[in-house]
Design a protein around this motif. Structure first.
Motif, PDB file in Angstrom:
ATOM      1  N   SER A 107       0.699  -1.031   0.018  1.00  0.00           N
ATOM      2  CA  SER A 107      -0.173   0.235  -0.274  1.00  0.00           C
ATOM      3  C   SER A 107       0.624   1.967  -0.193  1.00  0.00           C
ATOM      4  O   SER A 107       1.893   1.244   0.339  1.00  0.00           O
ATOM      5  CB  SER A 107      -0.680   0.081   1.478  1.00  0.00           C
ATOM      6  OG  SER A 107       0.112   0.034   2.120  1.00  0.00           O
ATOM      7  N   ASP A 108       0.318   2.244   0.053  1.00  0.00           N
ATOM      8  CA  ASP A 108       1.515   4.268   0.245  1.00  0.00           C
ATOM      9  C   ASP A 108       1.212   3.939   1.510  1.00  0.00           C
ATOM     10  O   ASP A 108       0.866   3.389   2.705  1.00  0.00           O
ATOM     11  CB  ASP A 108       0.138   4.979  -0.079  1.00  0.00           C
ATOM     12  CG  ASP A 108      -0.335   5.271  -2.058  1.00  0.00           C
ATOM     13  OD1 ASP A 108       0.352   3.736  -2.781  1.00  0.00           O
ATOM     14  OD2 ASP A 108      -1.399   5.210  -2.426  1.00  0.00           O
ATOM     15  N   PRO A 109       2.638   4.524   1.633  1.00  0.00           N
ATOM     16  CA  PRO A 109       3.449   4.948   3.205  1.00  0.00           C
ATOM     17  C   PRO A 109       1.859   5.850   4.269  1.00  0.00           C
ATOM     18  O   PRO A 109       1.636   6.282   3.092  1.00  0.00           O
ATOM     19  CB  PRO A 109       4.734   4.941   2.834  1.00  0.00           C
ATOM     20  CG  PRO A 109       4.398   5.209   1.044  1.00  0.00           C
ATOM     21  CD  PRO A 109       3.394   4.720   0.512  1.00  0.00           C
ATOM     22  N   SER A 110       2.571   5.557   5.019  1.00  0.00           N
ATOM     23  CA  SER A 110       1.332   6.050   5.735  1.00  0.00           C
ATOM     24  C   SER A 110       2.571   7.434   6.717  1.00  0.00           C
ATOM     25  O   SER A 110       3.118   5.869   7.451  1.00  0.00           O
ATOM     26  CB  SER A 110       0.075   6.089   6.457  1.00  0.00           C
ATOM     27  OG  SER A 110      -1.016   5.698   6.072  1.00  0.00           O
ATOM     28  N   ASP A 111       2.980   8.469   7.218  1.00  0.00           N
ATOM     29  CA  ASP A 111       3.816   8.913   7.396  1.00  0.00           C
ATOM     30  C   ASP A 111       3.459   8.989   8.936  1.00  0.00           C
ATOM     31  O   ASP A 111       1.791  10.182   9.200  1.00  0.00           O
ATOM     32  CB  ASP A 111       4.971   9.741   7.091  1.00  0.00           C
ATOM     33  CG  ASP A 111       5.753   9.577   5.234  1.00  0.00           C
ATOM     34  OD1 ASP A 111       5.890   8.539   5.534  1.00  0.00           O
ATOM     35  OD2 ASP A 111       5.277  10.171   4.925  1.00  0.00           O
ATOM     36  N   SER A 112       4.140   9.525   9.619  1.00  0.00           N
ATOM     37  CA  SER A 112       3.903   9.718  10.899  1.00  0.00           C
ATOM     38  C   SER A 112       4.645  11.474  11.479  1.00  0.00           C
ATOM     39  O   SER A 112       5.518  11.541  11.032  1.00  0.00           O
ATOM     40  CB  SER A 112       4.142   9.001  12.413  1.00  0.00           C
ATOM     41  OG  SER A 112       6.002   9.081  12.747  1.00  0.00           O
ATOM     42  N   ASP A 113       3.917  11.962  12.584  1.00  0.00           N
ATOM     43  CA  ASP A 113       4.947  13.410  12.236  1.00  0.00           C
ATOM     44  C   ASP A 113       6.232  13.446  13.042  1.00  0.00           C
ATOM     45  O   ASP A 113       6.410  12.287  13.846  1.00  0.00           O
ATOM     46  CB  ASP A 113       3.871  14.115  13.396  1.00  0.00           C
ATOM     47  CG  ASP A 113       2.453  14.681  13.394  1.00  0.00           C
ATOM     48  OD1 ASP A 113       2.303  14.964  12.136  1.00  0.00           O
ATOM     49  OD2 ASP A 113       1.688  14.905  14.075  1.00  0.00           O
ATOM     50  N   SER A 114       7.094  14.313  13.309  1.00  0.00           N
ATOM     51  CA  SER A 114       8.599  13.909  13.308  1.00  0.00           C
ATOM     52  C   SER A 114       8.270  14.091  15.034  1.00  0.00           C
ATOM     53  O   SER A 114       7.515  14.770  15.281  1.00  0.00           O
ATOM     54  CB  SER A 114       8.853  15.526  12.607  1.00  0.00           C
ATOM     55  OG  SER A 114       8.940  16.321  12.734  1.00  0.00           O
ATOM     56  N   PHE A 115       9.299  13.643  15.314  1.00  0.00           N
ATOM     57  CA  PHE A 115       9.679  14.033  17.325  1.00  0.00           C
ATOM     58  C   PHE A 115      11.055  13.610  17.375  1.00  0.00           C
ATOM     59  O   PHE A 115      11.945  12.863  16.432  1.00  0.00           O
ATOM     60  CB  PHE A 115       8.674  12.084  17.221  1.00  0.00           C
ATOM     61  CG  PHE A 115       9.619  10.950  17.428  1.00  0.00           C
ATOM     62  CD1 PHE A 115      10.392  10.433  17.816  1.00  0.00           C
ATOM     63  CD2 PHE A 115       9.102  10.373  16.059  1.00  0.00           C
ATOM     64  CE1 PHE A 115      11.150   9.366  17.401  1.00  0.00           C
ATOM     65  CE2 PHE A 115       9.530   8.926  15.655  1.00  0.00           C
ATOM     66  CZ  PHE A 115      10.613   9.001  16.821  1.00  0.00           C
ATOM     67  N   SER A 116      11.574  14.539  18.026  1.00  0.00           N
ATOM     68  CA  SER A 116      13.135  14.355  18.775  1.00  0.00           C
ATOM     69  C   SER A 116      13.054  14.616  20.105  1.00  0.00           C
ATOM     70  O   SER A 116      11.970  14.832  20.932  1.00  0.00           O
ATOM     71  CB  SER A 116      13.193  15.256  18.132  1.00  0.00           C
ATOM     72  OG  SER A 116      14.936  15.735  18.117  1.00  0.00           O
ATOM     73  N   PHE A 117      14.025  13.789  20.863  1.00  0.00           N
ATOM     74  CA  PHE A 117      14.211  13.970  22.596  1.00  0.00           C
ATOM     75  C   PHE A 117      15.348  15.143  22.358  1.00  0.00           C
ATOM     76  O   PHE A 117      15.327  15.819  23.847  1.00  0.00           O
ATOM     77  CB  PHE A 117      15.473  12.565  22.638  1.00  0.00           C
ATOM     78  CG  PHE A 117      14.547  11.619  23.211  1.00  0.00           C
ATOM     79  CD1 PHE A 117      13.018  11.412  24.151  1.00  0.00           C
ATOM     80  CD2 PHE A 117      14.377  10.663  21.992  1.00  0.00           C
ATOM     81  CE1 PHE A 117      12.765  10.183  24.458  1.00  0.00           C
ATOM     82  CE2 PHE A 117      13.598   9.159  22.802  1.00  0.00           C
ATOM     83  CZ  PHE A 117      12.479   9.465  23.538  1.00  0.00           C
ATOM     84  N   ASN A 118      15.158  16.124  20.928  1.00  0.00           N
ATOM     85  CA  ASN A 118      15.660  17.281  21.728  1.00  0.00           C
ATOM     86  C   ASN A 118      15.466  18.488  21.782  1.00  0.00           C
ATOM     87  O   ASN A 118      14.161  18.579  20.855  1.00  0.00           O
ATOM     88  CB  ASN A 118      17.247  17.751  20.306  1.00  0.00           C
ATOM     89  CG  ASN A 118      18.459  18.610  20.369  1.00  0.00           C
ATOM     90  OD1 ASN A 118      17.656  19.374  21.245  1.00  0.00           O
ATOM     91  ND2 ASN A 118      19.121  18.021  20.099  1.00  0.00           N
TER      92      ASN A 118
END
Length: 375
Positions: A107-118
C-alpha cells in the motif's frame, strides 16, 4: 484520421482499466499513525480498516540528520516499540512511515509526525523524560530536596544511549529559583532551599535537562515547621550540671554539719563534772541464771549403820519381876540401860521428886527405825 482517434482512445481505456485493476488488487494504507515517547522508550501505533485481509506491516524509521540512514521492521500487530531502532537520540529528529503489505503488493506508506528528544529540534513532537519522584524534608531551617539521579534511573533507555552529559536542574519557589548540577557518578541528587519567611505550605517546582534532553517539570509541596529547635541535649546537659552541683553542695554541707555537731558534743561533754559521767552499765550482771543438772546416781543405796539405842524409862514404881523379865527381854534385844549424857551434866538434886529426865533420846539406825515404826 478516425482510425488514429480510435487507436488512442483504446490505449487510454486499456491504461485506465489496468490502473483500476491494480488499485483494486493493492492493500489499503494504514491510518492514524501516532508516536508515543517517554523516558522508557518510543512506540508507534496505527490503525487499519480491514484486518480480514492477509496483510503485514512494514515500519521504516528515518532520521533528519542522515535521511538515507533507515531501519526497517516487519510486524502483524498494530503497534511497535521502536526504541532499539533509534540512534543519536540526543540530536536527531525522527520520522516513521508504515506500509501495509499483502503478498508482493504494498500500500501507499503512511507517515507519522516528526519527533525528537532534543528540546531545540524543529519537530512536531517533543519527547520528555519524567523527573524522578522528589522527597522534601525540613533540615537546618531550610527545605531539603532529594531525588534519584535520572542518569542512573534511565541509563538503560534509548533516550540516554551514549550519553556523557550531567543533569542540570532548576528549583523554583515563591521567592526565586536556584540552579544546581548533579553529576553522573552521583546516585542521589540533593539541595537545600532557604525561605525568608515562614509559611504553612512551601511550594517547590523542579525542571531539568540532560544535555539537550528535557525533563518533565515536577511540582511538590511541603507542610510543616522548618524552624530550628535546639536538640534535647542542649537542655539536658545544663540540668545535669545543676543537679550534680546541688548534690555536691548538699554533701559538703552534710559533712560540715556532722563535723560541727561532733565538735559541739565533745565540748558539751567536757563542760559537765565527772560526777555526771556514768560508767557503762555492766550488762553481764543482768544475765539470767543458768541451771545445770547435777549428776546423781539413778539408784540410791543407803548403807545401814549399827547404832545403840538408849532407852530411859522412868517410873515411880519398881518394876515387877514380870516387868523385869519383859524389860530385860526388850533391853536384851535393844541395848542395856545406862544414863544419858545429859543426866550426867545436870547438877540438880533428886529432892524434887522427879528423878528421871523428860527427854528421850533414841539412837537408831535406819534399819532399826524401819523395824520399829514399820516405815
Amino acid at each position: 484520421m478516425r482510425i488514429g482517434i480510435y487507436i488512442s482512445v483504446s490505449v487510454i481505456l486499456i491504461l485506465i482499466q489496468k490502473s483500476t485493476s491494480e488499485a483494486v488488487s493493492r492493500p489499503s494504507p494504514p491510518v492514524n499513525v501516532t508516536i508515543q515517547c517517554d523516558n522508557y522508550g518510543v512506540e508507534v501505533r496505527w490503525e487499519y480498516p480491514d484486518l480480514s485481509q492477509d496483510v503485514h506491516f512494514l515500519v521504516v524509521v528515518k532520521e533528519s540528520v542522515n535521511p538515507n540512514e533507515r531501519k526497517n521492521y516487519t510486524t502483524r500487530n498494530l503497534s511497535l516499540n521502536i526504541s532499539s531502532l533509534l540512534f543519536n537520540s540526543s540530536f536527531n529528529t525522527y520520522f516513521v512511515n508504515v506500509t501495509a503489505v499483502r503478498g508482493r503488493k504494498r500500500s501507499d506508506p503512511s507517515d507519522s509526525d516528526s519527533f525528537s528528544f532534543n528540546k531545540y529540534a524543529t519537530s512536531k513532537i517533543k519527547c520528555y523524560l519524567d523527573f524522578p519522584e522528589v522527597k522534601l524534608s525540613a533540615q537546618n531551617g531550610k527545605i531539603h530536596i532529594q531525588f534519584v539521579n535520572p542518569l542512573h534511573l534511565y541509563r538503560n533507555t534509548p533516550a540516554l544511549s551514549n550519553n556523557t552529559d550531567d543533569l542540570k536542574y532548576t528549583v523554583e519557589t515563591e521567592e526565586g529559583s536556584t540552579e544546581s548540577t548533579c553529576e553522573m557518578k552521583t546516585e542521589r541528587c540533593e539541595v537545600l532551599i532557604g525561605f525568608s519567611e515562614l509559611r504553612e505550605v512551601y511550594y517547590v517546582s523542579l525542571t531539568g535537562q540532560i544535555g539537550q534532553r528535557p525533563l518533565n517539570p515536577r511540582a511538590c509541596q511541603f507542610k510543616g515547621d522548618i524552624r530550628i529547635y535546639p536538640p534535647f541535649t542542649v537542655y539536658l546537659y545544663p540540668v545535669l550540671g545543676v543537679a550534680l552541683t546541688l548534690l555536691f553542695i548538699t554533701t559538703i554541707l552534710m559533712l560540715l554539719v556532722k563535723k560541727f555537731y561532733s565538735e559541739i558534743k565533745k565540748k558539751s561533754m567536757a563542760a559537765f563534772p565527772n560526777i555526771l559521767v556514768f560508767e557503762p552499765t555492766q550488762t553481764h550482771l543482768f544475765e539470767p541464771l543458768k541451771l545445770y543438772q547435777e549428776a546423781v546416781a539413778s539408784e540410791l543405796h543407803i548403807e545401814p549403820k549399827e547404832q545403840t539405842t538408849l532407852l530411859e524409862i522412868c517410873s515411880d514404881e519398881e518394876p515387877t519381876s514380870g516387868d523385869e523379865d519383859v524389860g530385860g527381854r526388850d533391853l536384851d534385844n535393844a541395848s542395856p540401860y545406862r544414863k544419858n549424857a545429859l543426866d550426867e551434866d545436870d547438877t540438880g538434886d533428886d529432892s524434887g521428886g522427879y528423878d528421871c529426865p523428860h527427854a528421850l533420846r533414841l539412837e537408831m539406825s535406819p534399819g532399826d527405825m524401819v523395824n520399829a515404826y514399820g516405815i
